[in-house]
Design a protein around this motif. Sequence first.
Motif, PDB file in Angstrom:
ATOM      1  N   GLU A  60      -3.305 -11.113   4.723  1.00 34.33           N
ATOM      2  CA  GLU A  60      -1.844 -11.027   5.322  1.00 34.33           C
ATOM      3  C   GLU A  60      -1.279  -9.221   4.120  1.00 34.33           C
ATOM      4  O   GLU A  60      -1.132  -8.656   5.337  1.00 34.33           O
ATOM      5  CB  GLU A  60      -0.816 -12.117   4.167  1.00 34.33           C
ATOM      6  N   LEU A  61      -1.963  -9.043   2.872  1.00 35.22           N
ATOM      7  CA  LEU A  61      -1.587  -7.850   2.642  1.00 35.22           C
ATOM      8  C   LEU A  61      -1.488  -6.674   3.363  1.00 35.22           C
ATOM      9  O   LEU A  61      -0.561  -5.714   3.843  1.00 35.22           O
ATOM     10  CB  LEU A  61      -1.769  -8.506   1.451  1.00 35.22           C
ATOM     11  N   TYR A  62      -3.078  -6.826   3.912  1.00 36.70           N
ATOM     12  CA  TYR A  62      -3.313  -5.614   4.547  1.00 36.70           C
ATOM     13  C   TYR A  62      -3.164  -5.603   5.566  1.00 36.70           C
ATOM     14  O   TYR A  62      -2.689  -4.524   5.743  1.00 36.70           O
ATOM     15  CB  TYR A  62      -4.893  -5.995   4.458  1.00 36.70           C
ATOM     16  N   ARG A  63      -2.931  -6.196   6.404  1.00 39.32           N
ATOM     17  CA  ARG A  63      -2.009  -6.437   7.799  1.00 39.32           C
ATOM     18  C   ARG A  63      -0.377  -5.661   7.457  1.00 39.32           C
ATOM     19  O   ARG A  63       0.250  -5.092   8.011  1.00 39.32           O
ATOM     20  CB  ARG A  63      -1.882  -7.596   8.549  1.00 39.32           C
ATOM     21  N   ALA A  64       0.157  -6.535   6.604  1.00 36.22           N
ATOM     22  CA  ALA A  64       1.570  -5.495   6.228  1.00 36.22           C
ATOM     23  C   ALA A  64       0.752  -4.224   5.527  1.00 36.22           C
ATOM     24  O   ALA A  64       2.293  -3.512   6.380  1.00 36.22           O
ATOM     25  CB  ALA A  64       1.758  -6.474   5.202  1.00 36.22           C
ATOM     26  N   TYR A  65       0.040  -3.797   5.121  1.00 35.77           N
ATOM     27  CA  TYR A  65      -0.216  -2.034   4.927  1.00 35.77           C
ATOM     28  C   TYR A  65      -0.502  -1.910   6.234  1.00 35.77           C
ATOM     29  O   TYR A  65       0.647  -0.746   6.499  1.00 35.77           O
ATOM     30  CB  TYR A  65      -1.119  -2.267   4.310  1.00 35.77           C
ATOM     31  N   ILE A  66      -0.730  -2.340   7.251  1.00 35.53           N
ATOM     32  CA  ILE A  66      -1.260  -1.493   8.040  1.00 35.53           C
ATOM     33  C   ILE A  66       0.087  -1.365   9.307  1.00 35.53           C
ATOM     34  O   ILE A  66       0.417  -0.489   9.728  1.00 35.53           O
ATOM     35  CB  ILE A  66      -2.387  -2.513   8.705  1.00 35.53           C
ATOM     36  N   ASP A  67       1.421  -2.629   9.079  1.00 32.07           N
ATOM     37  CA  ASP A  67       1.937  -2.403   9.795  1.00 32.07           C
ATOM     38  C   ASP A  67       2.718  -1.354   9.070  1.00 32.07           C
ATOM     39  O   ASP A  67       3.642  -1.069   9.618  1.00 32.07           O
ATOM     40  CB  ASP A  67       2.903  -3.996   9.744  1.00 32.07           C
ATOM     41  N   ALA A  68       2.917  -1.407   7.984  1.00 33.01           N
ATOM     42  CA  ALA A  68       3.802  -0.510   7.157  1.00 33.01           C
ATOM     43  C   ALA A  68       3.456   1.094   7.556  1.00 33.01           C
ATOM     44  O   ALA A  68       4.389   1.660   8.123  1.00 33.01           O
ATOM     45  CB  ALA A  68       3.875  -0.711   5.712  1.00 33.01           C
ATOM     46  N   VAL A  69       2.393   1.286   7.408  1.00 39.89           N
ATOM     47  CA  VAL A  69       1.824   3.331   7.793  1.00 39.89           C
ATOM     48  C   VAL A  69       2.584   3.154   9.765  1.00 39.89           C
ATOM     49  O   VAL A  69       2.554   3.868   9.947  1.00 39.89           O
ATOM     50  CB  VAL A  69       0.194   2.794   7.998  1.00 39.89           C
ATOM     51  N   ALA A  70       1.957   2.212  10.536  1.00 41.06           N
ATOM     52  CA  ALA A  70       2.281   2.321  11.973  1.00 41.06           C
ATOM     53  C   ALA A  70       4.246   2.330  11.533  1.00 41.06           C
ATOM     54  O   ALA A  70       4.216   3.843  12.127  1.00 41.06           O
ATOM     55  CB  ALA A  70       1.904   1.151  12.444  1.00 41.06           C
ATOM     56  N   ARG A  71       4.718   1.925  11.009  1.00 39.72           N
ATOM     57  CA  ARG A  71       6.141   2.129  10.777  1.00 39.72           C
ATOM     58  C   ARG A  71       6.879   3.254  10.454  1.00 39.72           C
ATOM     59  O   ARG A  71       7.435   3.719  10.827  1.00 39.72           O
ATOM     60  CB  ARG A  71       6.875   0.635  10.733  1.00 39.72           C
ATOM     61  N   TYR A  72       5.876   3.803   9.472  1.00 38.02           N
ATOM     62  CA  TYR A  72       6.265   5.013   9.005  1.00 38.02           C
ATOM     63  C   TYR A  72       5.517   5.808  10.138  1.00 38.02           C
ATOM     64  O   TYR A  72       6.500   7.132  10.237  1.00 38.02           O
ATOM     65  CB  TYR A  72       5.690   4.864   7.836  1.00 38.02           C
ATOM     66  N   ASP A  73       4.784   6.068  10.820  1.00 42.80           N
ATOM     67  CA  ASP A  73       4.095   6.623  11.660  1.00 42.80           C
ATOM     68  C   ASP A  73       4.776   7.030  12.743  1.00 42.80           C
ATOM     69  O   ASP A  73       5.655   8.008  13.222  1.00 42.80           O
ATOM     70  CB  ASP A  73       2.827   6.884  11.888  1.00 42.80           C
ATOM     71  N   LYS A  74       5.613   6.222  13.230  1.00 38.96           N
ATOM     72  CA  LYS A  74       6.903   6.137  14.224  1.00 38.96           C
ATOM     73  C   LYS A  74       7.006   6.351  14.081  1.00 38.96           C
ATOM     74  O   LYS A  74       8.801   7.125  14.460  1.00 38.96           O
ATOM     75  CB  LYS A  74       6.638   4.234  14.539  1.00 38.96           C
TER      76      LYS A  74
END
Length: 431
Positions: free
Chosen positions: A399-413
Amino acid sequence: MRAFLIGLVASALLVPERSDACAVPVPLGVRIDADTVVMAEREFVDAVLRENPTLRALRFEIPVAQADVTTARLRPNPVANITGDIFPFPGDKFTPAAGVYGVSVQLPFERGNKRALRSGAAEVTVRSVTEAIADAERQITVAARLSWVDLLSAQAALAIADRTLASYDQLVALNRSRLSAKQIAGSELSRSIVARSQAALQRDEAALTLRQAGESLTALVGRALTVAPRDTLAPSRRALLPFDTLLSRALALRADVRAARTAVAFAQANRRLQDANAKQDITFGVDASVQQFSRLYGISGSVPFAVFNRNQGEREKATVREAQAAQRIRGVEAQITAELRFAYAEYETRRTALARFVDPSSEGILAEATSIKDAAEFAYRNGSTSLLELLDAERTFTELYRAYIDAVARYDKSLALVDAAAGLSPFGAES
């Protein structure tokens, strides 16, 4: 959007040649099989700007506007009149001496420099259309970049789902061996099988999300295409300029504000043209005729009197349009300011959130979760912890790793949105 990292290249895929003026064969990427092309983000954005059907249709507006310039530059055509008067009624004798025959050529002369003013207004329209297309390209560029991030994040999510499923496969195999050796109860194997089934369902969802992301890319390019990214999801290391600097650049460079200023120029040109249209045109003519065998020639002219119609309505409308265009600039500038302010605030929020995951100290969330998961796996294999603790550690890490992926995606967006709001290109050139 999402994708899988694929290996080495074969031959370059060329865009098929088209007969229209907007199509030029350009490399689209590297084909690795019949339907899959390896691309980097910049290559994908270039392909979208080149191939997107909506943009391709919009670009035809430029030659249409240029054709209007050609029309505006044309001069009025001369007019020829041929006359034959005093013909007898049927049954009466025809007497040539009583006839009048003639020809006249008349040429209109436009007053008020109308032709030049028409041409100027049409040329401004070309600029306006060009700026409108540039703004459409800005919007489609940010859509392509957001879709690309979605593709990479789906790729990363599928990778973590595969890793989790593989981990549960190993756990099930281990517990089968332990059950055979009567080291654990059957319920513990059942729990591990259920956990593995849940991981398989999550993996299927991740694969579906990746496929949907690929379809979104296909829709942007406008033709069937499977894109395999060269790059993987990672936080961009590009630093942003201060907000005030970005705002000043946006107000100077964004295509929509340039289009609004061009609209003011068109309104001014149209007002001058409507003032000129109030001046009546003059027609001059050269006449030649034959009357009773006598050859005659002369000149004629036509000068309308502007008593009632002096183009009052169009002149009033042009004045209102000019004031309206000036007001719209303020609206566009206010919209740009608000858009950039919102995008910049989101960027700062996403950057702070991402920093919590990648803190270089031991307090980083990912580092802590990885440490807990590894410790739980080691302890379970050595029989010093329970299955429930292992499953909890595995679930927490996933769950944390998925949250990290989501955080990176939102940052790049958020970076892509700031670039679009500021009217800047992510690839080193101003849009």
